[in-house]
Write a protein that holds these residues in place. Structure first.
Motif, mmCIF file in Angstrom:
data_model
loop_
_atom_site.group_PDB
_atom_site.id
_atom_site.type_symbol
_atom_site.label_atom_id
_atom_site.label_comp_id
_atom_site.label_asym_id
_atom_site.label_seq_id
_atom_site.Cartn_x
_atom_site.Cartn_y
_atom_site.Cartn_z
ATOM 1 N N GLY A 145 11.039 -132.363 -3.911
ATOM 2 C CA GLY A 145 9.684 -132.881 -3.838
ATOM 3 C C GLY A 145 8.647 -131.986 -4.498
ATOM 4 N N LEU A 146 9.008 -130.778 -4.846
ATOM 5 C CA LEU A 146 8.090 -129.854 -5.511
ATOM 6 C C LEU A 146 8.151 -130.066 -7.023
ATOM 7 C CD1 LEU A 146 8.869 -126.617 -3.484
ATOM 8 C CD2 LEU A 146 6.875 -128.103 -3.246
ATOM 9 N N PRO A 147 7.051 -129.791 -7.714
ATOM 10 C CA PRO A 147 7.070 -129.949 -9.180
ATOM 11 C C PRO A 147 8.113 -129.038 -9.829
ATOM 12 C CG PRO A 147 4.826 -129.652 -8.399
ATOM 13 C CD PRO A 147 5.735 -129.397 -7.229
ATOM 14 N N ARG A 148 8.853 -129.602 -10.760
ATOM 15 C CA ARG A 148 9.842 -128.812 -11.503
ATOM 16 C C ARG A 148 9.107 -127.985 -12.552
ATOM 17 N NH1 ARG A 148 14.231 -132.941 -13.632
ATOM 18 N NH2 ARG A 148 15.008 -131.041 -14.567
ATOM 19 N N PRO A 149 9.278 -126.696 -12.555
ATOM 20 C CA PRO A 149 8.573 -125.891 -13.561
ATOM 21 C C PRO A 149 9.135 -126.129 -14.962
ATOM 22 C CG PRO A 149 9.993 -124.496 -12.190
ATOM 23 C CD PRO A 149 10.068 -125.890 -11.645
ATOM 24 N N PHE A 150 8.239 -126.159 -15.931
ATOM 25 C CA PHE A 150 8.604 -126.277 -17.346
ATOM 26 C C PHE A 150 9.456 -127.513 -17.641
ATOM 27 C CE2 PHE A 150 8.391 -121.680 -16.302
ATOM 28 C CZ PHE A 150 7.165 -121.424 -16.897
ATOM 29 N N HIS A 151 9.031 -128.627 -17.079
ATOM 30 C CA HIS A 151 9.752 -129.884 -17.292
ATOM 31 C C HIS A 151 8.745 -131.005 -17.520
ATOM 32 C CE1 HIS A 151 13.176 -132.616 -17.049
ATOM 33 N NE2 HIS A 151 12.402 -133.416 -16.327
ATOM 34 N N LEU A 152 9.045 -131.872 -18.477
ATOM 35 C CA LEU A 152 8.203 -133.027 -18.809
ATOM 36 C C LEU A 152 8.972 -134.313 -18.593
ATOM 37 C CD1 LEU A 152 6.883 -132.023 -22.352
ATOM 38 C CD2 LEU A 152 5.631 -131.841 -20.204
ATOM 39 N N ARG A 153 8.234 -135.359 -18.270
ATOM 40 C CA ARG A 153 8.801 -136.702 -18.286
ATOM 41 C C ARG A 153 7.973 -137.497 -19.294
ATOM 42 N NH1 ARG A 153 8.791 -139.022 -12.843
ATOM 43 N NH2 ARG A 153 10.770 -137.931 -12.620
ATOM 44 N N VAL A 154 8.642 -137.960 -20.320
ATOM 45 C CA VAL A 154 7.973 -138.773 -21.333
ATOM 46 C C VAL A 154 8.355 -140.216 -21.067
ATOM 47 C CG1 VAL A 154 7.724 -139.243 -23.798
ATOM 48 C CG2 VAL A 154 8.088 -136.894 -23.014
ATOM 49 N N ARG A 155 7.333 -141.035 -20.865
ATOM 50 C CA ARG A 155 7.566 -142.457 -20.664
ATOM 51 C C ARG A 155 7.140 -143.181 -21.920
ATOM 52 N NH1 ARG A 155 5.821 -142.851 -14.413
ATOM 53 N NH2 ARG A 155 7.868 -142.287 -13.630
ATOM 54 N N ALA A 156 8.074 -143.914 -22.466
ATOM 55 C CA ALA A 156 7.830 -144.647 -23.709
ATOM 56 C C ALA A 156 7.815 -146.133 -23.428
ATOM 57 C CB ALA A 156 8.915 -144.329 -24.729
ATOM 58 N N PRO A 157 6.926 -146.869 -24.075
ATOM 59 C CA PRO A 157 6.911 -148.329 -23.912
ATOM 60 C C PRO A 157 8.229 -148.928 -24.395
ATOM 61 C CG PRO A 157 4.996 -147.571 -25.153
ATOM 62 C CD PRO A 157 5.898 -146.402 -24.995
ATOM 63 N N HIS A 158 8.606 -150.002 -23.776
ATOM 64 C CA HIS A 158 9.851 -150.686 -24.130
ATOM 65 C C HIS A 158 9.889 -151.073 -25.612
ATOM 66 C CE1 HIS A 158 13.478 -152.974 -23.526
ATOM 67 N NE2 HIS A 158 12.898 -154.059 -24.048
ATOM 68 N N GLU A 159 8.702 -151.349 -26.198
ATOM 69 C CA GLU A 159 8.644 -151.730 -27.618
ATOM 70 C C GLU A 159 9.126 -150.606 -28.535
ATOM 71 O OE1 GLU A 159 5.548 -151.786 -25.787
ATOM 72 O OE2 GLU A 159 6.059 -153.771 -25.055
ATOM 73 N N ALA A 160 9.132 -149.374 -28.037
ATOM 74 C CA ALA A 160 9.559 -148.234 -28.849
ATOM 75 C C ALA A 160 11.063 -147.992 -28.773
ATOM 76 C CB ALA A 160 8.800 -146.977 -28.416
ATOM 77 N N ALA A 161 11.796 -148.813 -28.037
ATOM 78 C CA ALA A 161 13.238 -148.628 -27.858
ATOM 79 C C ALA A 161 14.019 -148.510 -29.174
ATOM 80 C CB ALA A 161 13.816 -149.742 -26.990
ATOM 81 N N PRO A 162 13.681 -149.275 -30.219
ATOM 82 C CA PRO A 162 14.447 -149.124 -31.468
ATOM 83 C C PRO A 162 14.317 -147.729 -32.097
ATOM 84 C CG PRO A 162 13.154 -151.153 -31.501
ATOM 85 C CD PRO A 162 12.729 -150.385 -30.294
#
Length: 189
Positions: free
Chosen positions: A138-155
């Motif tokens: 439950g604590l923030p992971r240090p030095f970690h990112l989550r990139v969320r991309a729109p479904h249209e960018a799947a290709p």
């Protein structure tokens, strides 16, 4: 250089020998025509350095000047008869990316720079970056990112991963999610 200009450079004895149908006149006409393609290029030289006006075959070369060739697919073209390396989202996107390089260089290694890079490279808006990703405790992971991309960018997933790997700080890990609605907005109809 025009034929008349070349004639003036010749000694007078040669100038008097120039007549219609003479070999010297033919030679002067050839001398006038030979540099014409080069002069045409030089007249529009500035277009080669503008990513929006450069010929398609020259754009990958411009990309190499601004360190983007690592993202080009395939082997670079080695002759005029070979096709230029392709950009996954099209030549127009590559032109936009080259034009955005000053901004991207200034913001490299930041969420702002990465977002702009991804949106410019893919032509898809709506990427988000989470910098406080909770871990299993439950604590923030240090030095970690989550990139969320729109479904249209799947290709473009492979290119997106390559961009993230290249543009994030070296010590940062990441996860990429392709989501239907990355910003929590109601779907547009």
């Amino acid at each position: 250089m025009k034929r008349t200009d070349i004639e003036r450079l010749l000694p007078e004895v040669f100038q008097r020998a120039i007549e219609g149908g003479s070999p010297l006149l033919t030679l002067l006409e050839v001398m006038e025509a030979l540099p014409a393609p080069d002069e045409a290029v030089l007249d529009q030289l500035d277009a080669f350095f503008d990513p929006y006006r450069a010929p398609d075959a020259f754009v990958p070369f411009l990309a190499s000047w601004v360190d983007l060739e690592r993202f080009l697919q395939g082997v670079p073209a080695t002759s005029a008869t070979q096709a230029a390396p392709s950009w996954p989202s099209g030549m127009g996107r590559l032109r936009e990316l080259i034009a955005a390089v000053p901004f991207l260089a200034q913001w490299r290694g930041t969420a702002k720079g990465l977002l702009r890079f991804l949106e410019t490279a893919t032509g898809v808006q709506g990427f988000t970056i989470e910098e406080q990703v909770p871990g299993s405790d439950g604590l923030p992971r240090p030095f970690h990112l989550r990139v969320r991309a729109p479904h249209e960018a799947a290709p473009y997933r492979a290119m997106i991963e390559q961009i993230i790997e290249s543009e994030k700080p070296a010590y940062v890990t990441y996860e990429l999610e392709m989501v239907e609605n990355p910003e929590g907005r109601p779907p547009s109809s």
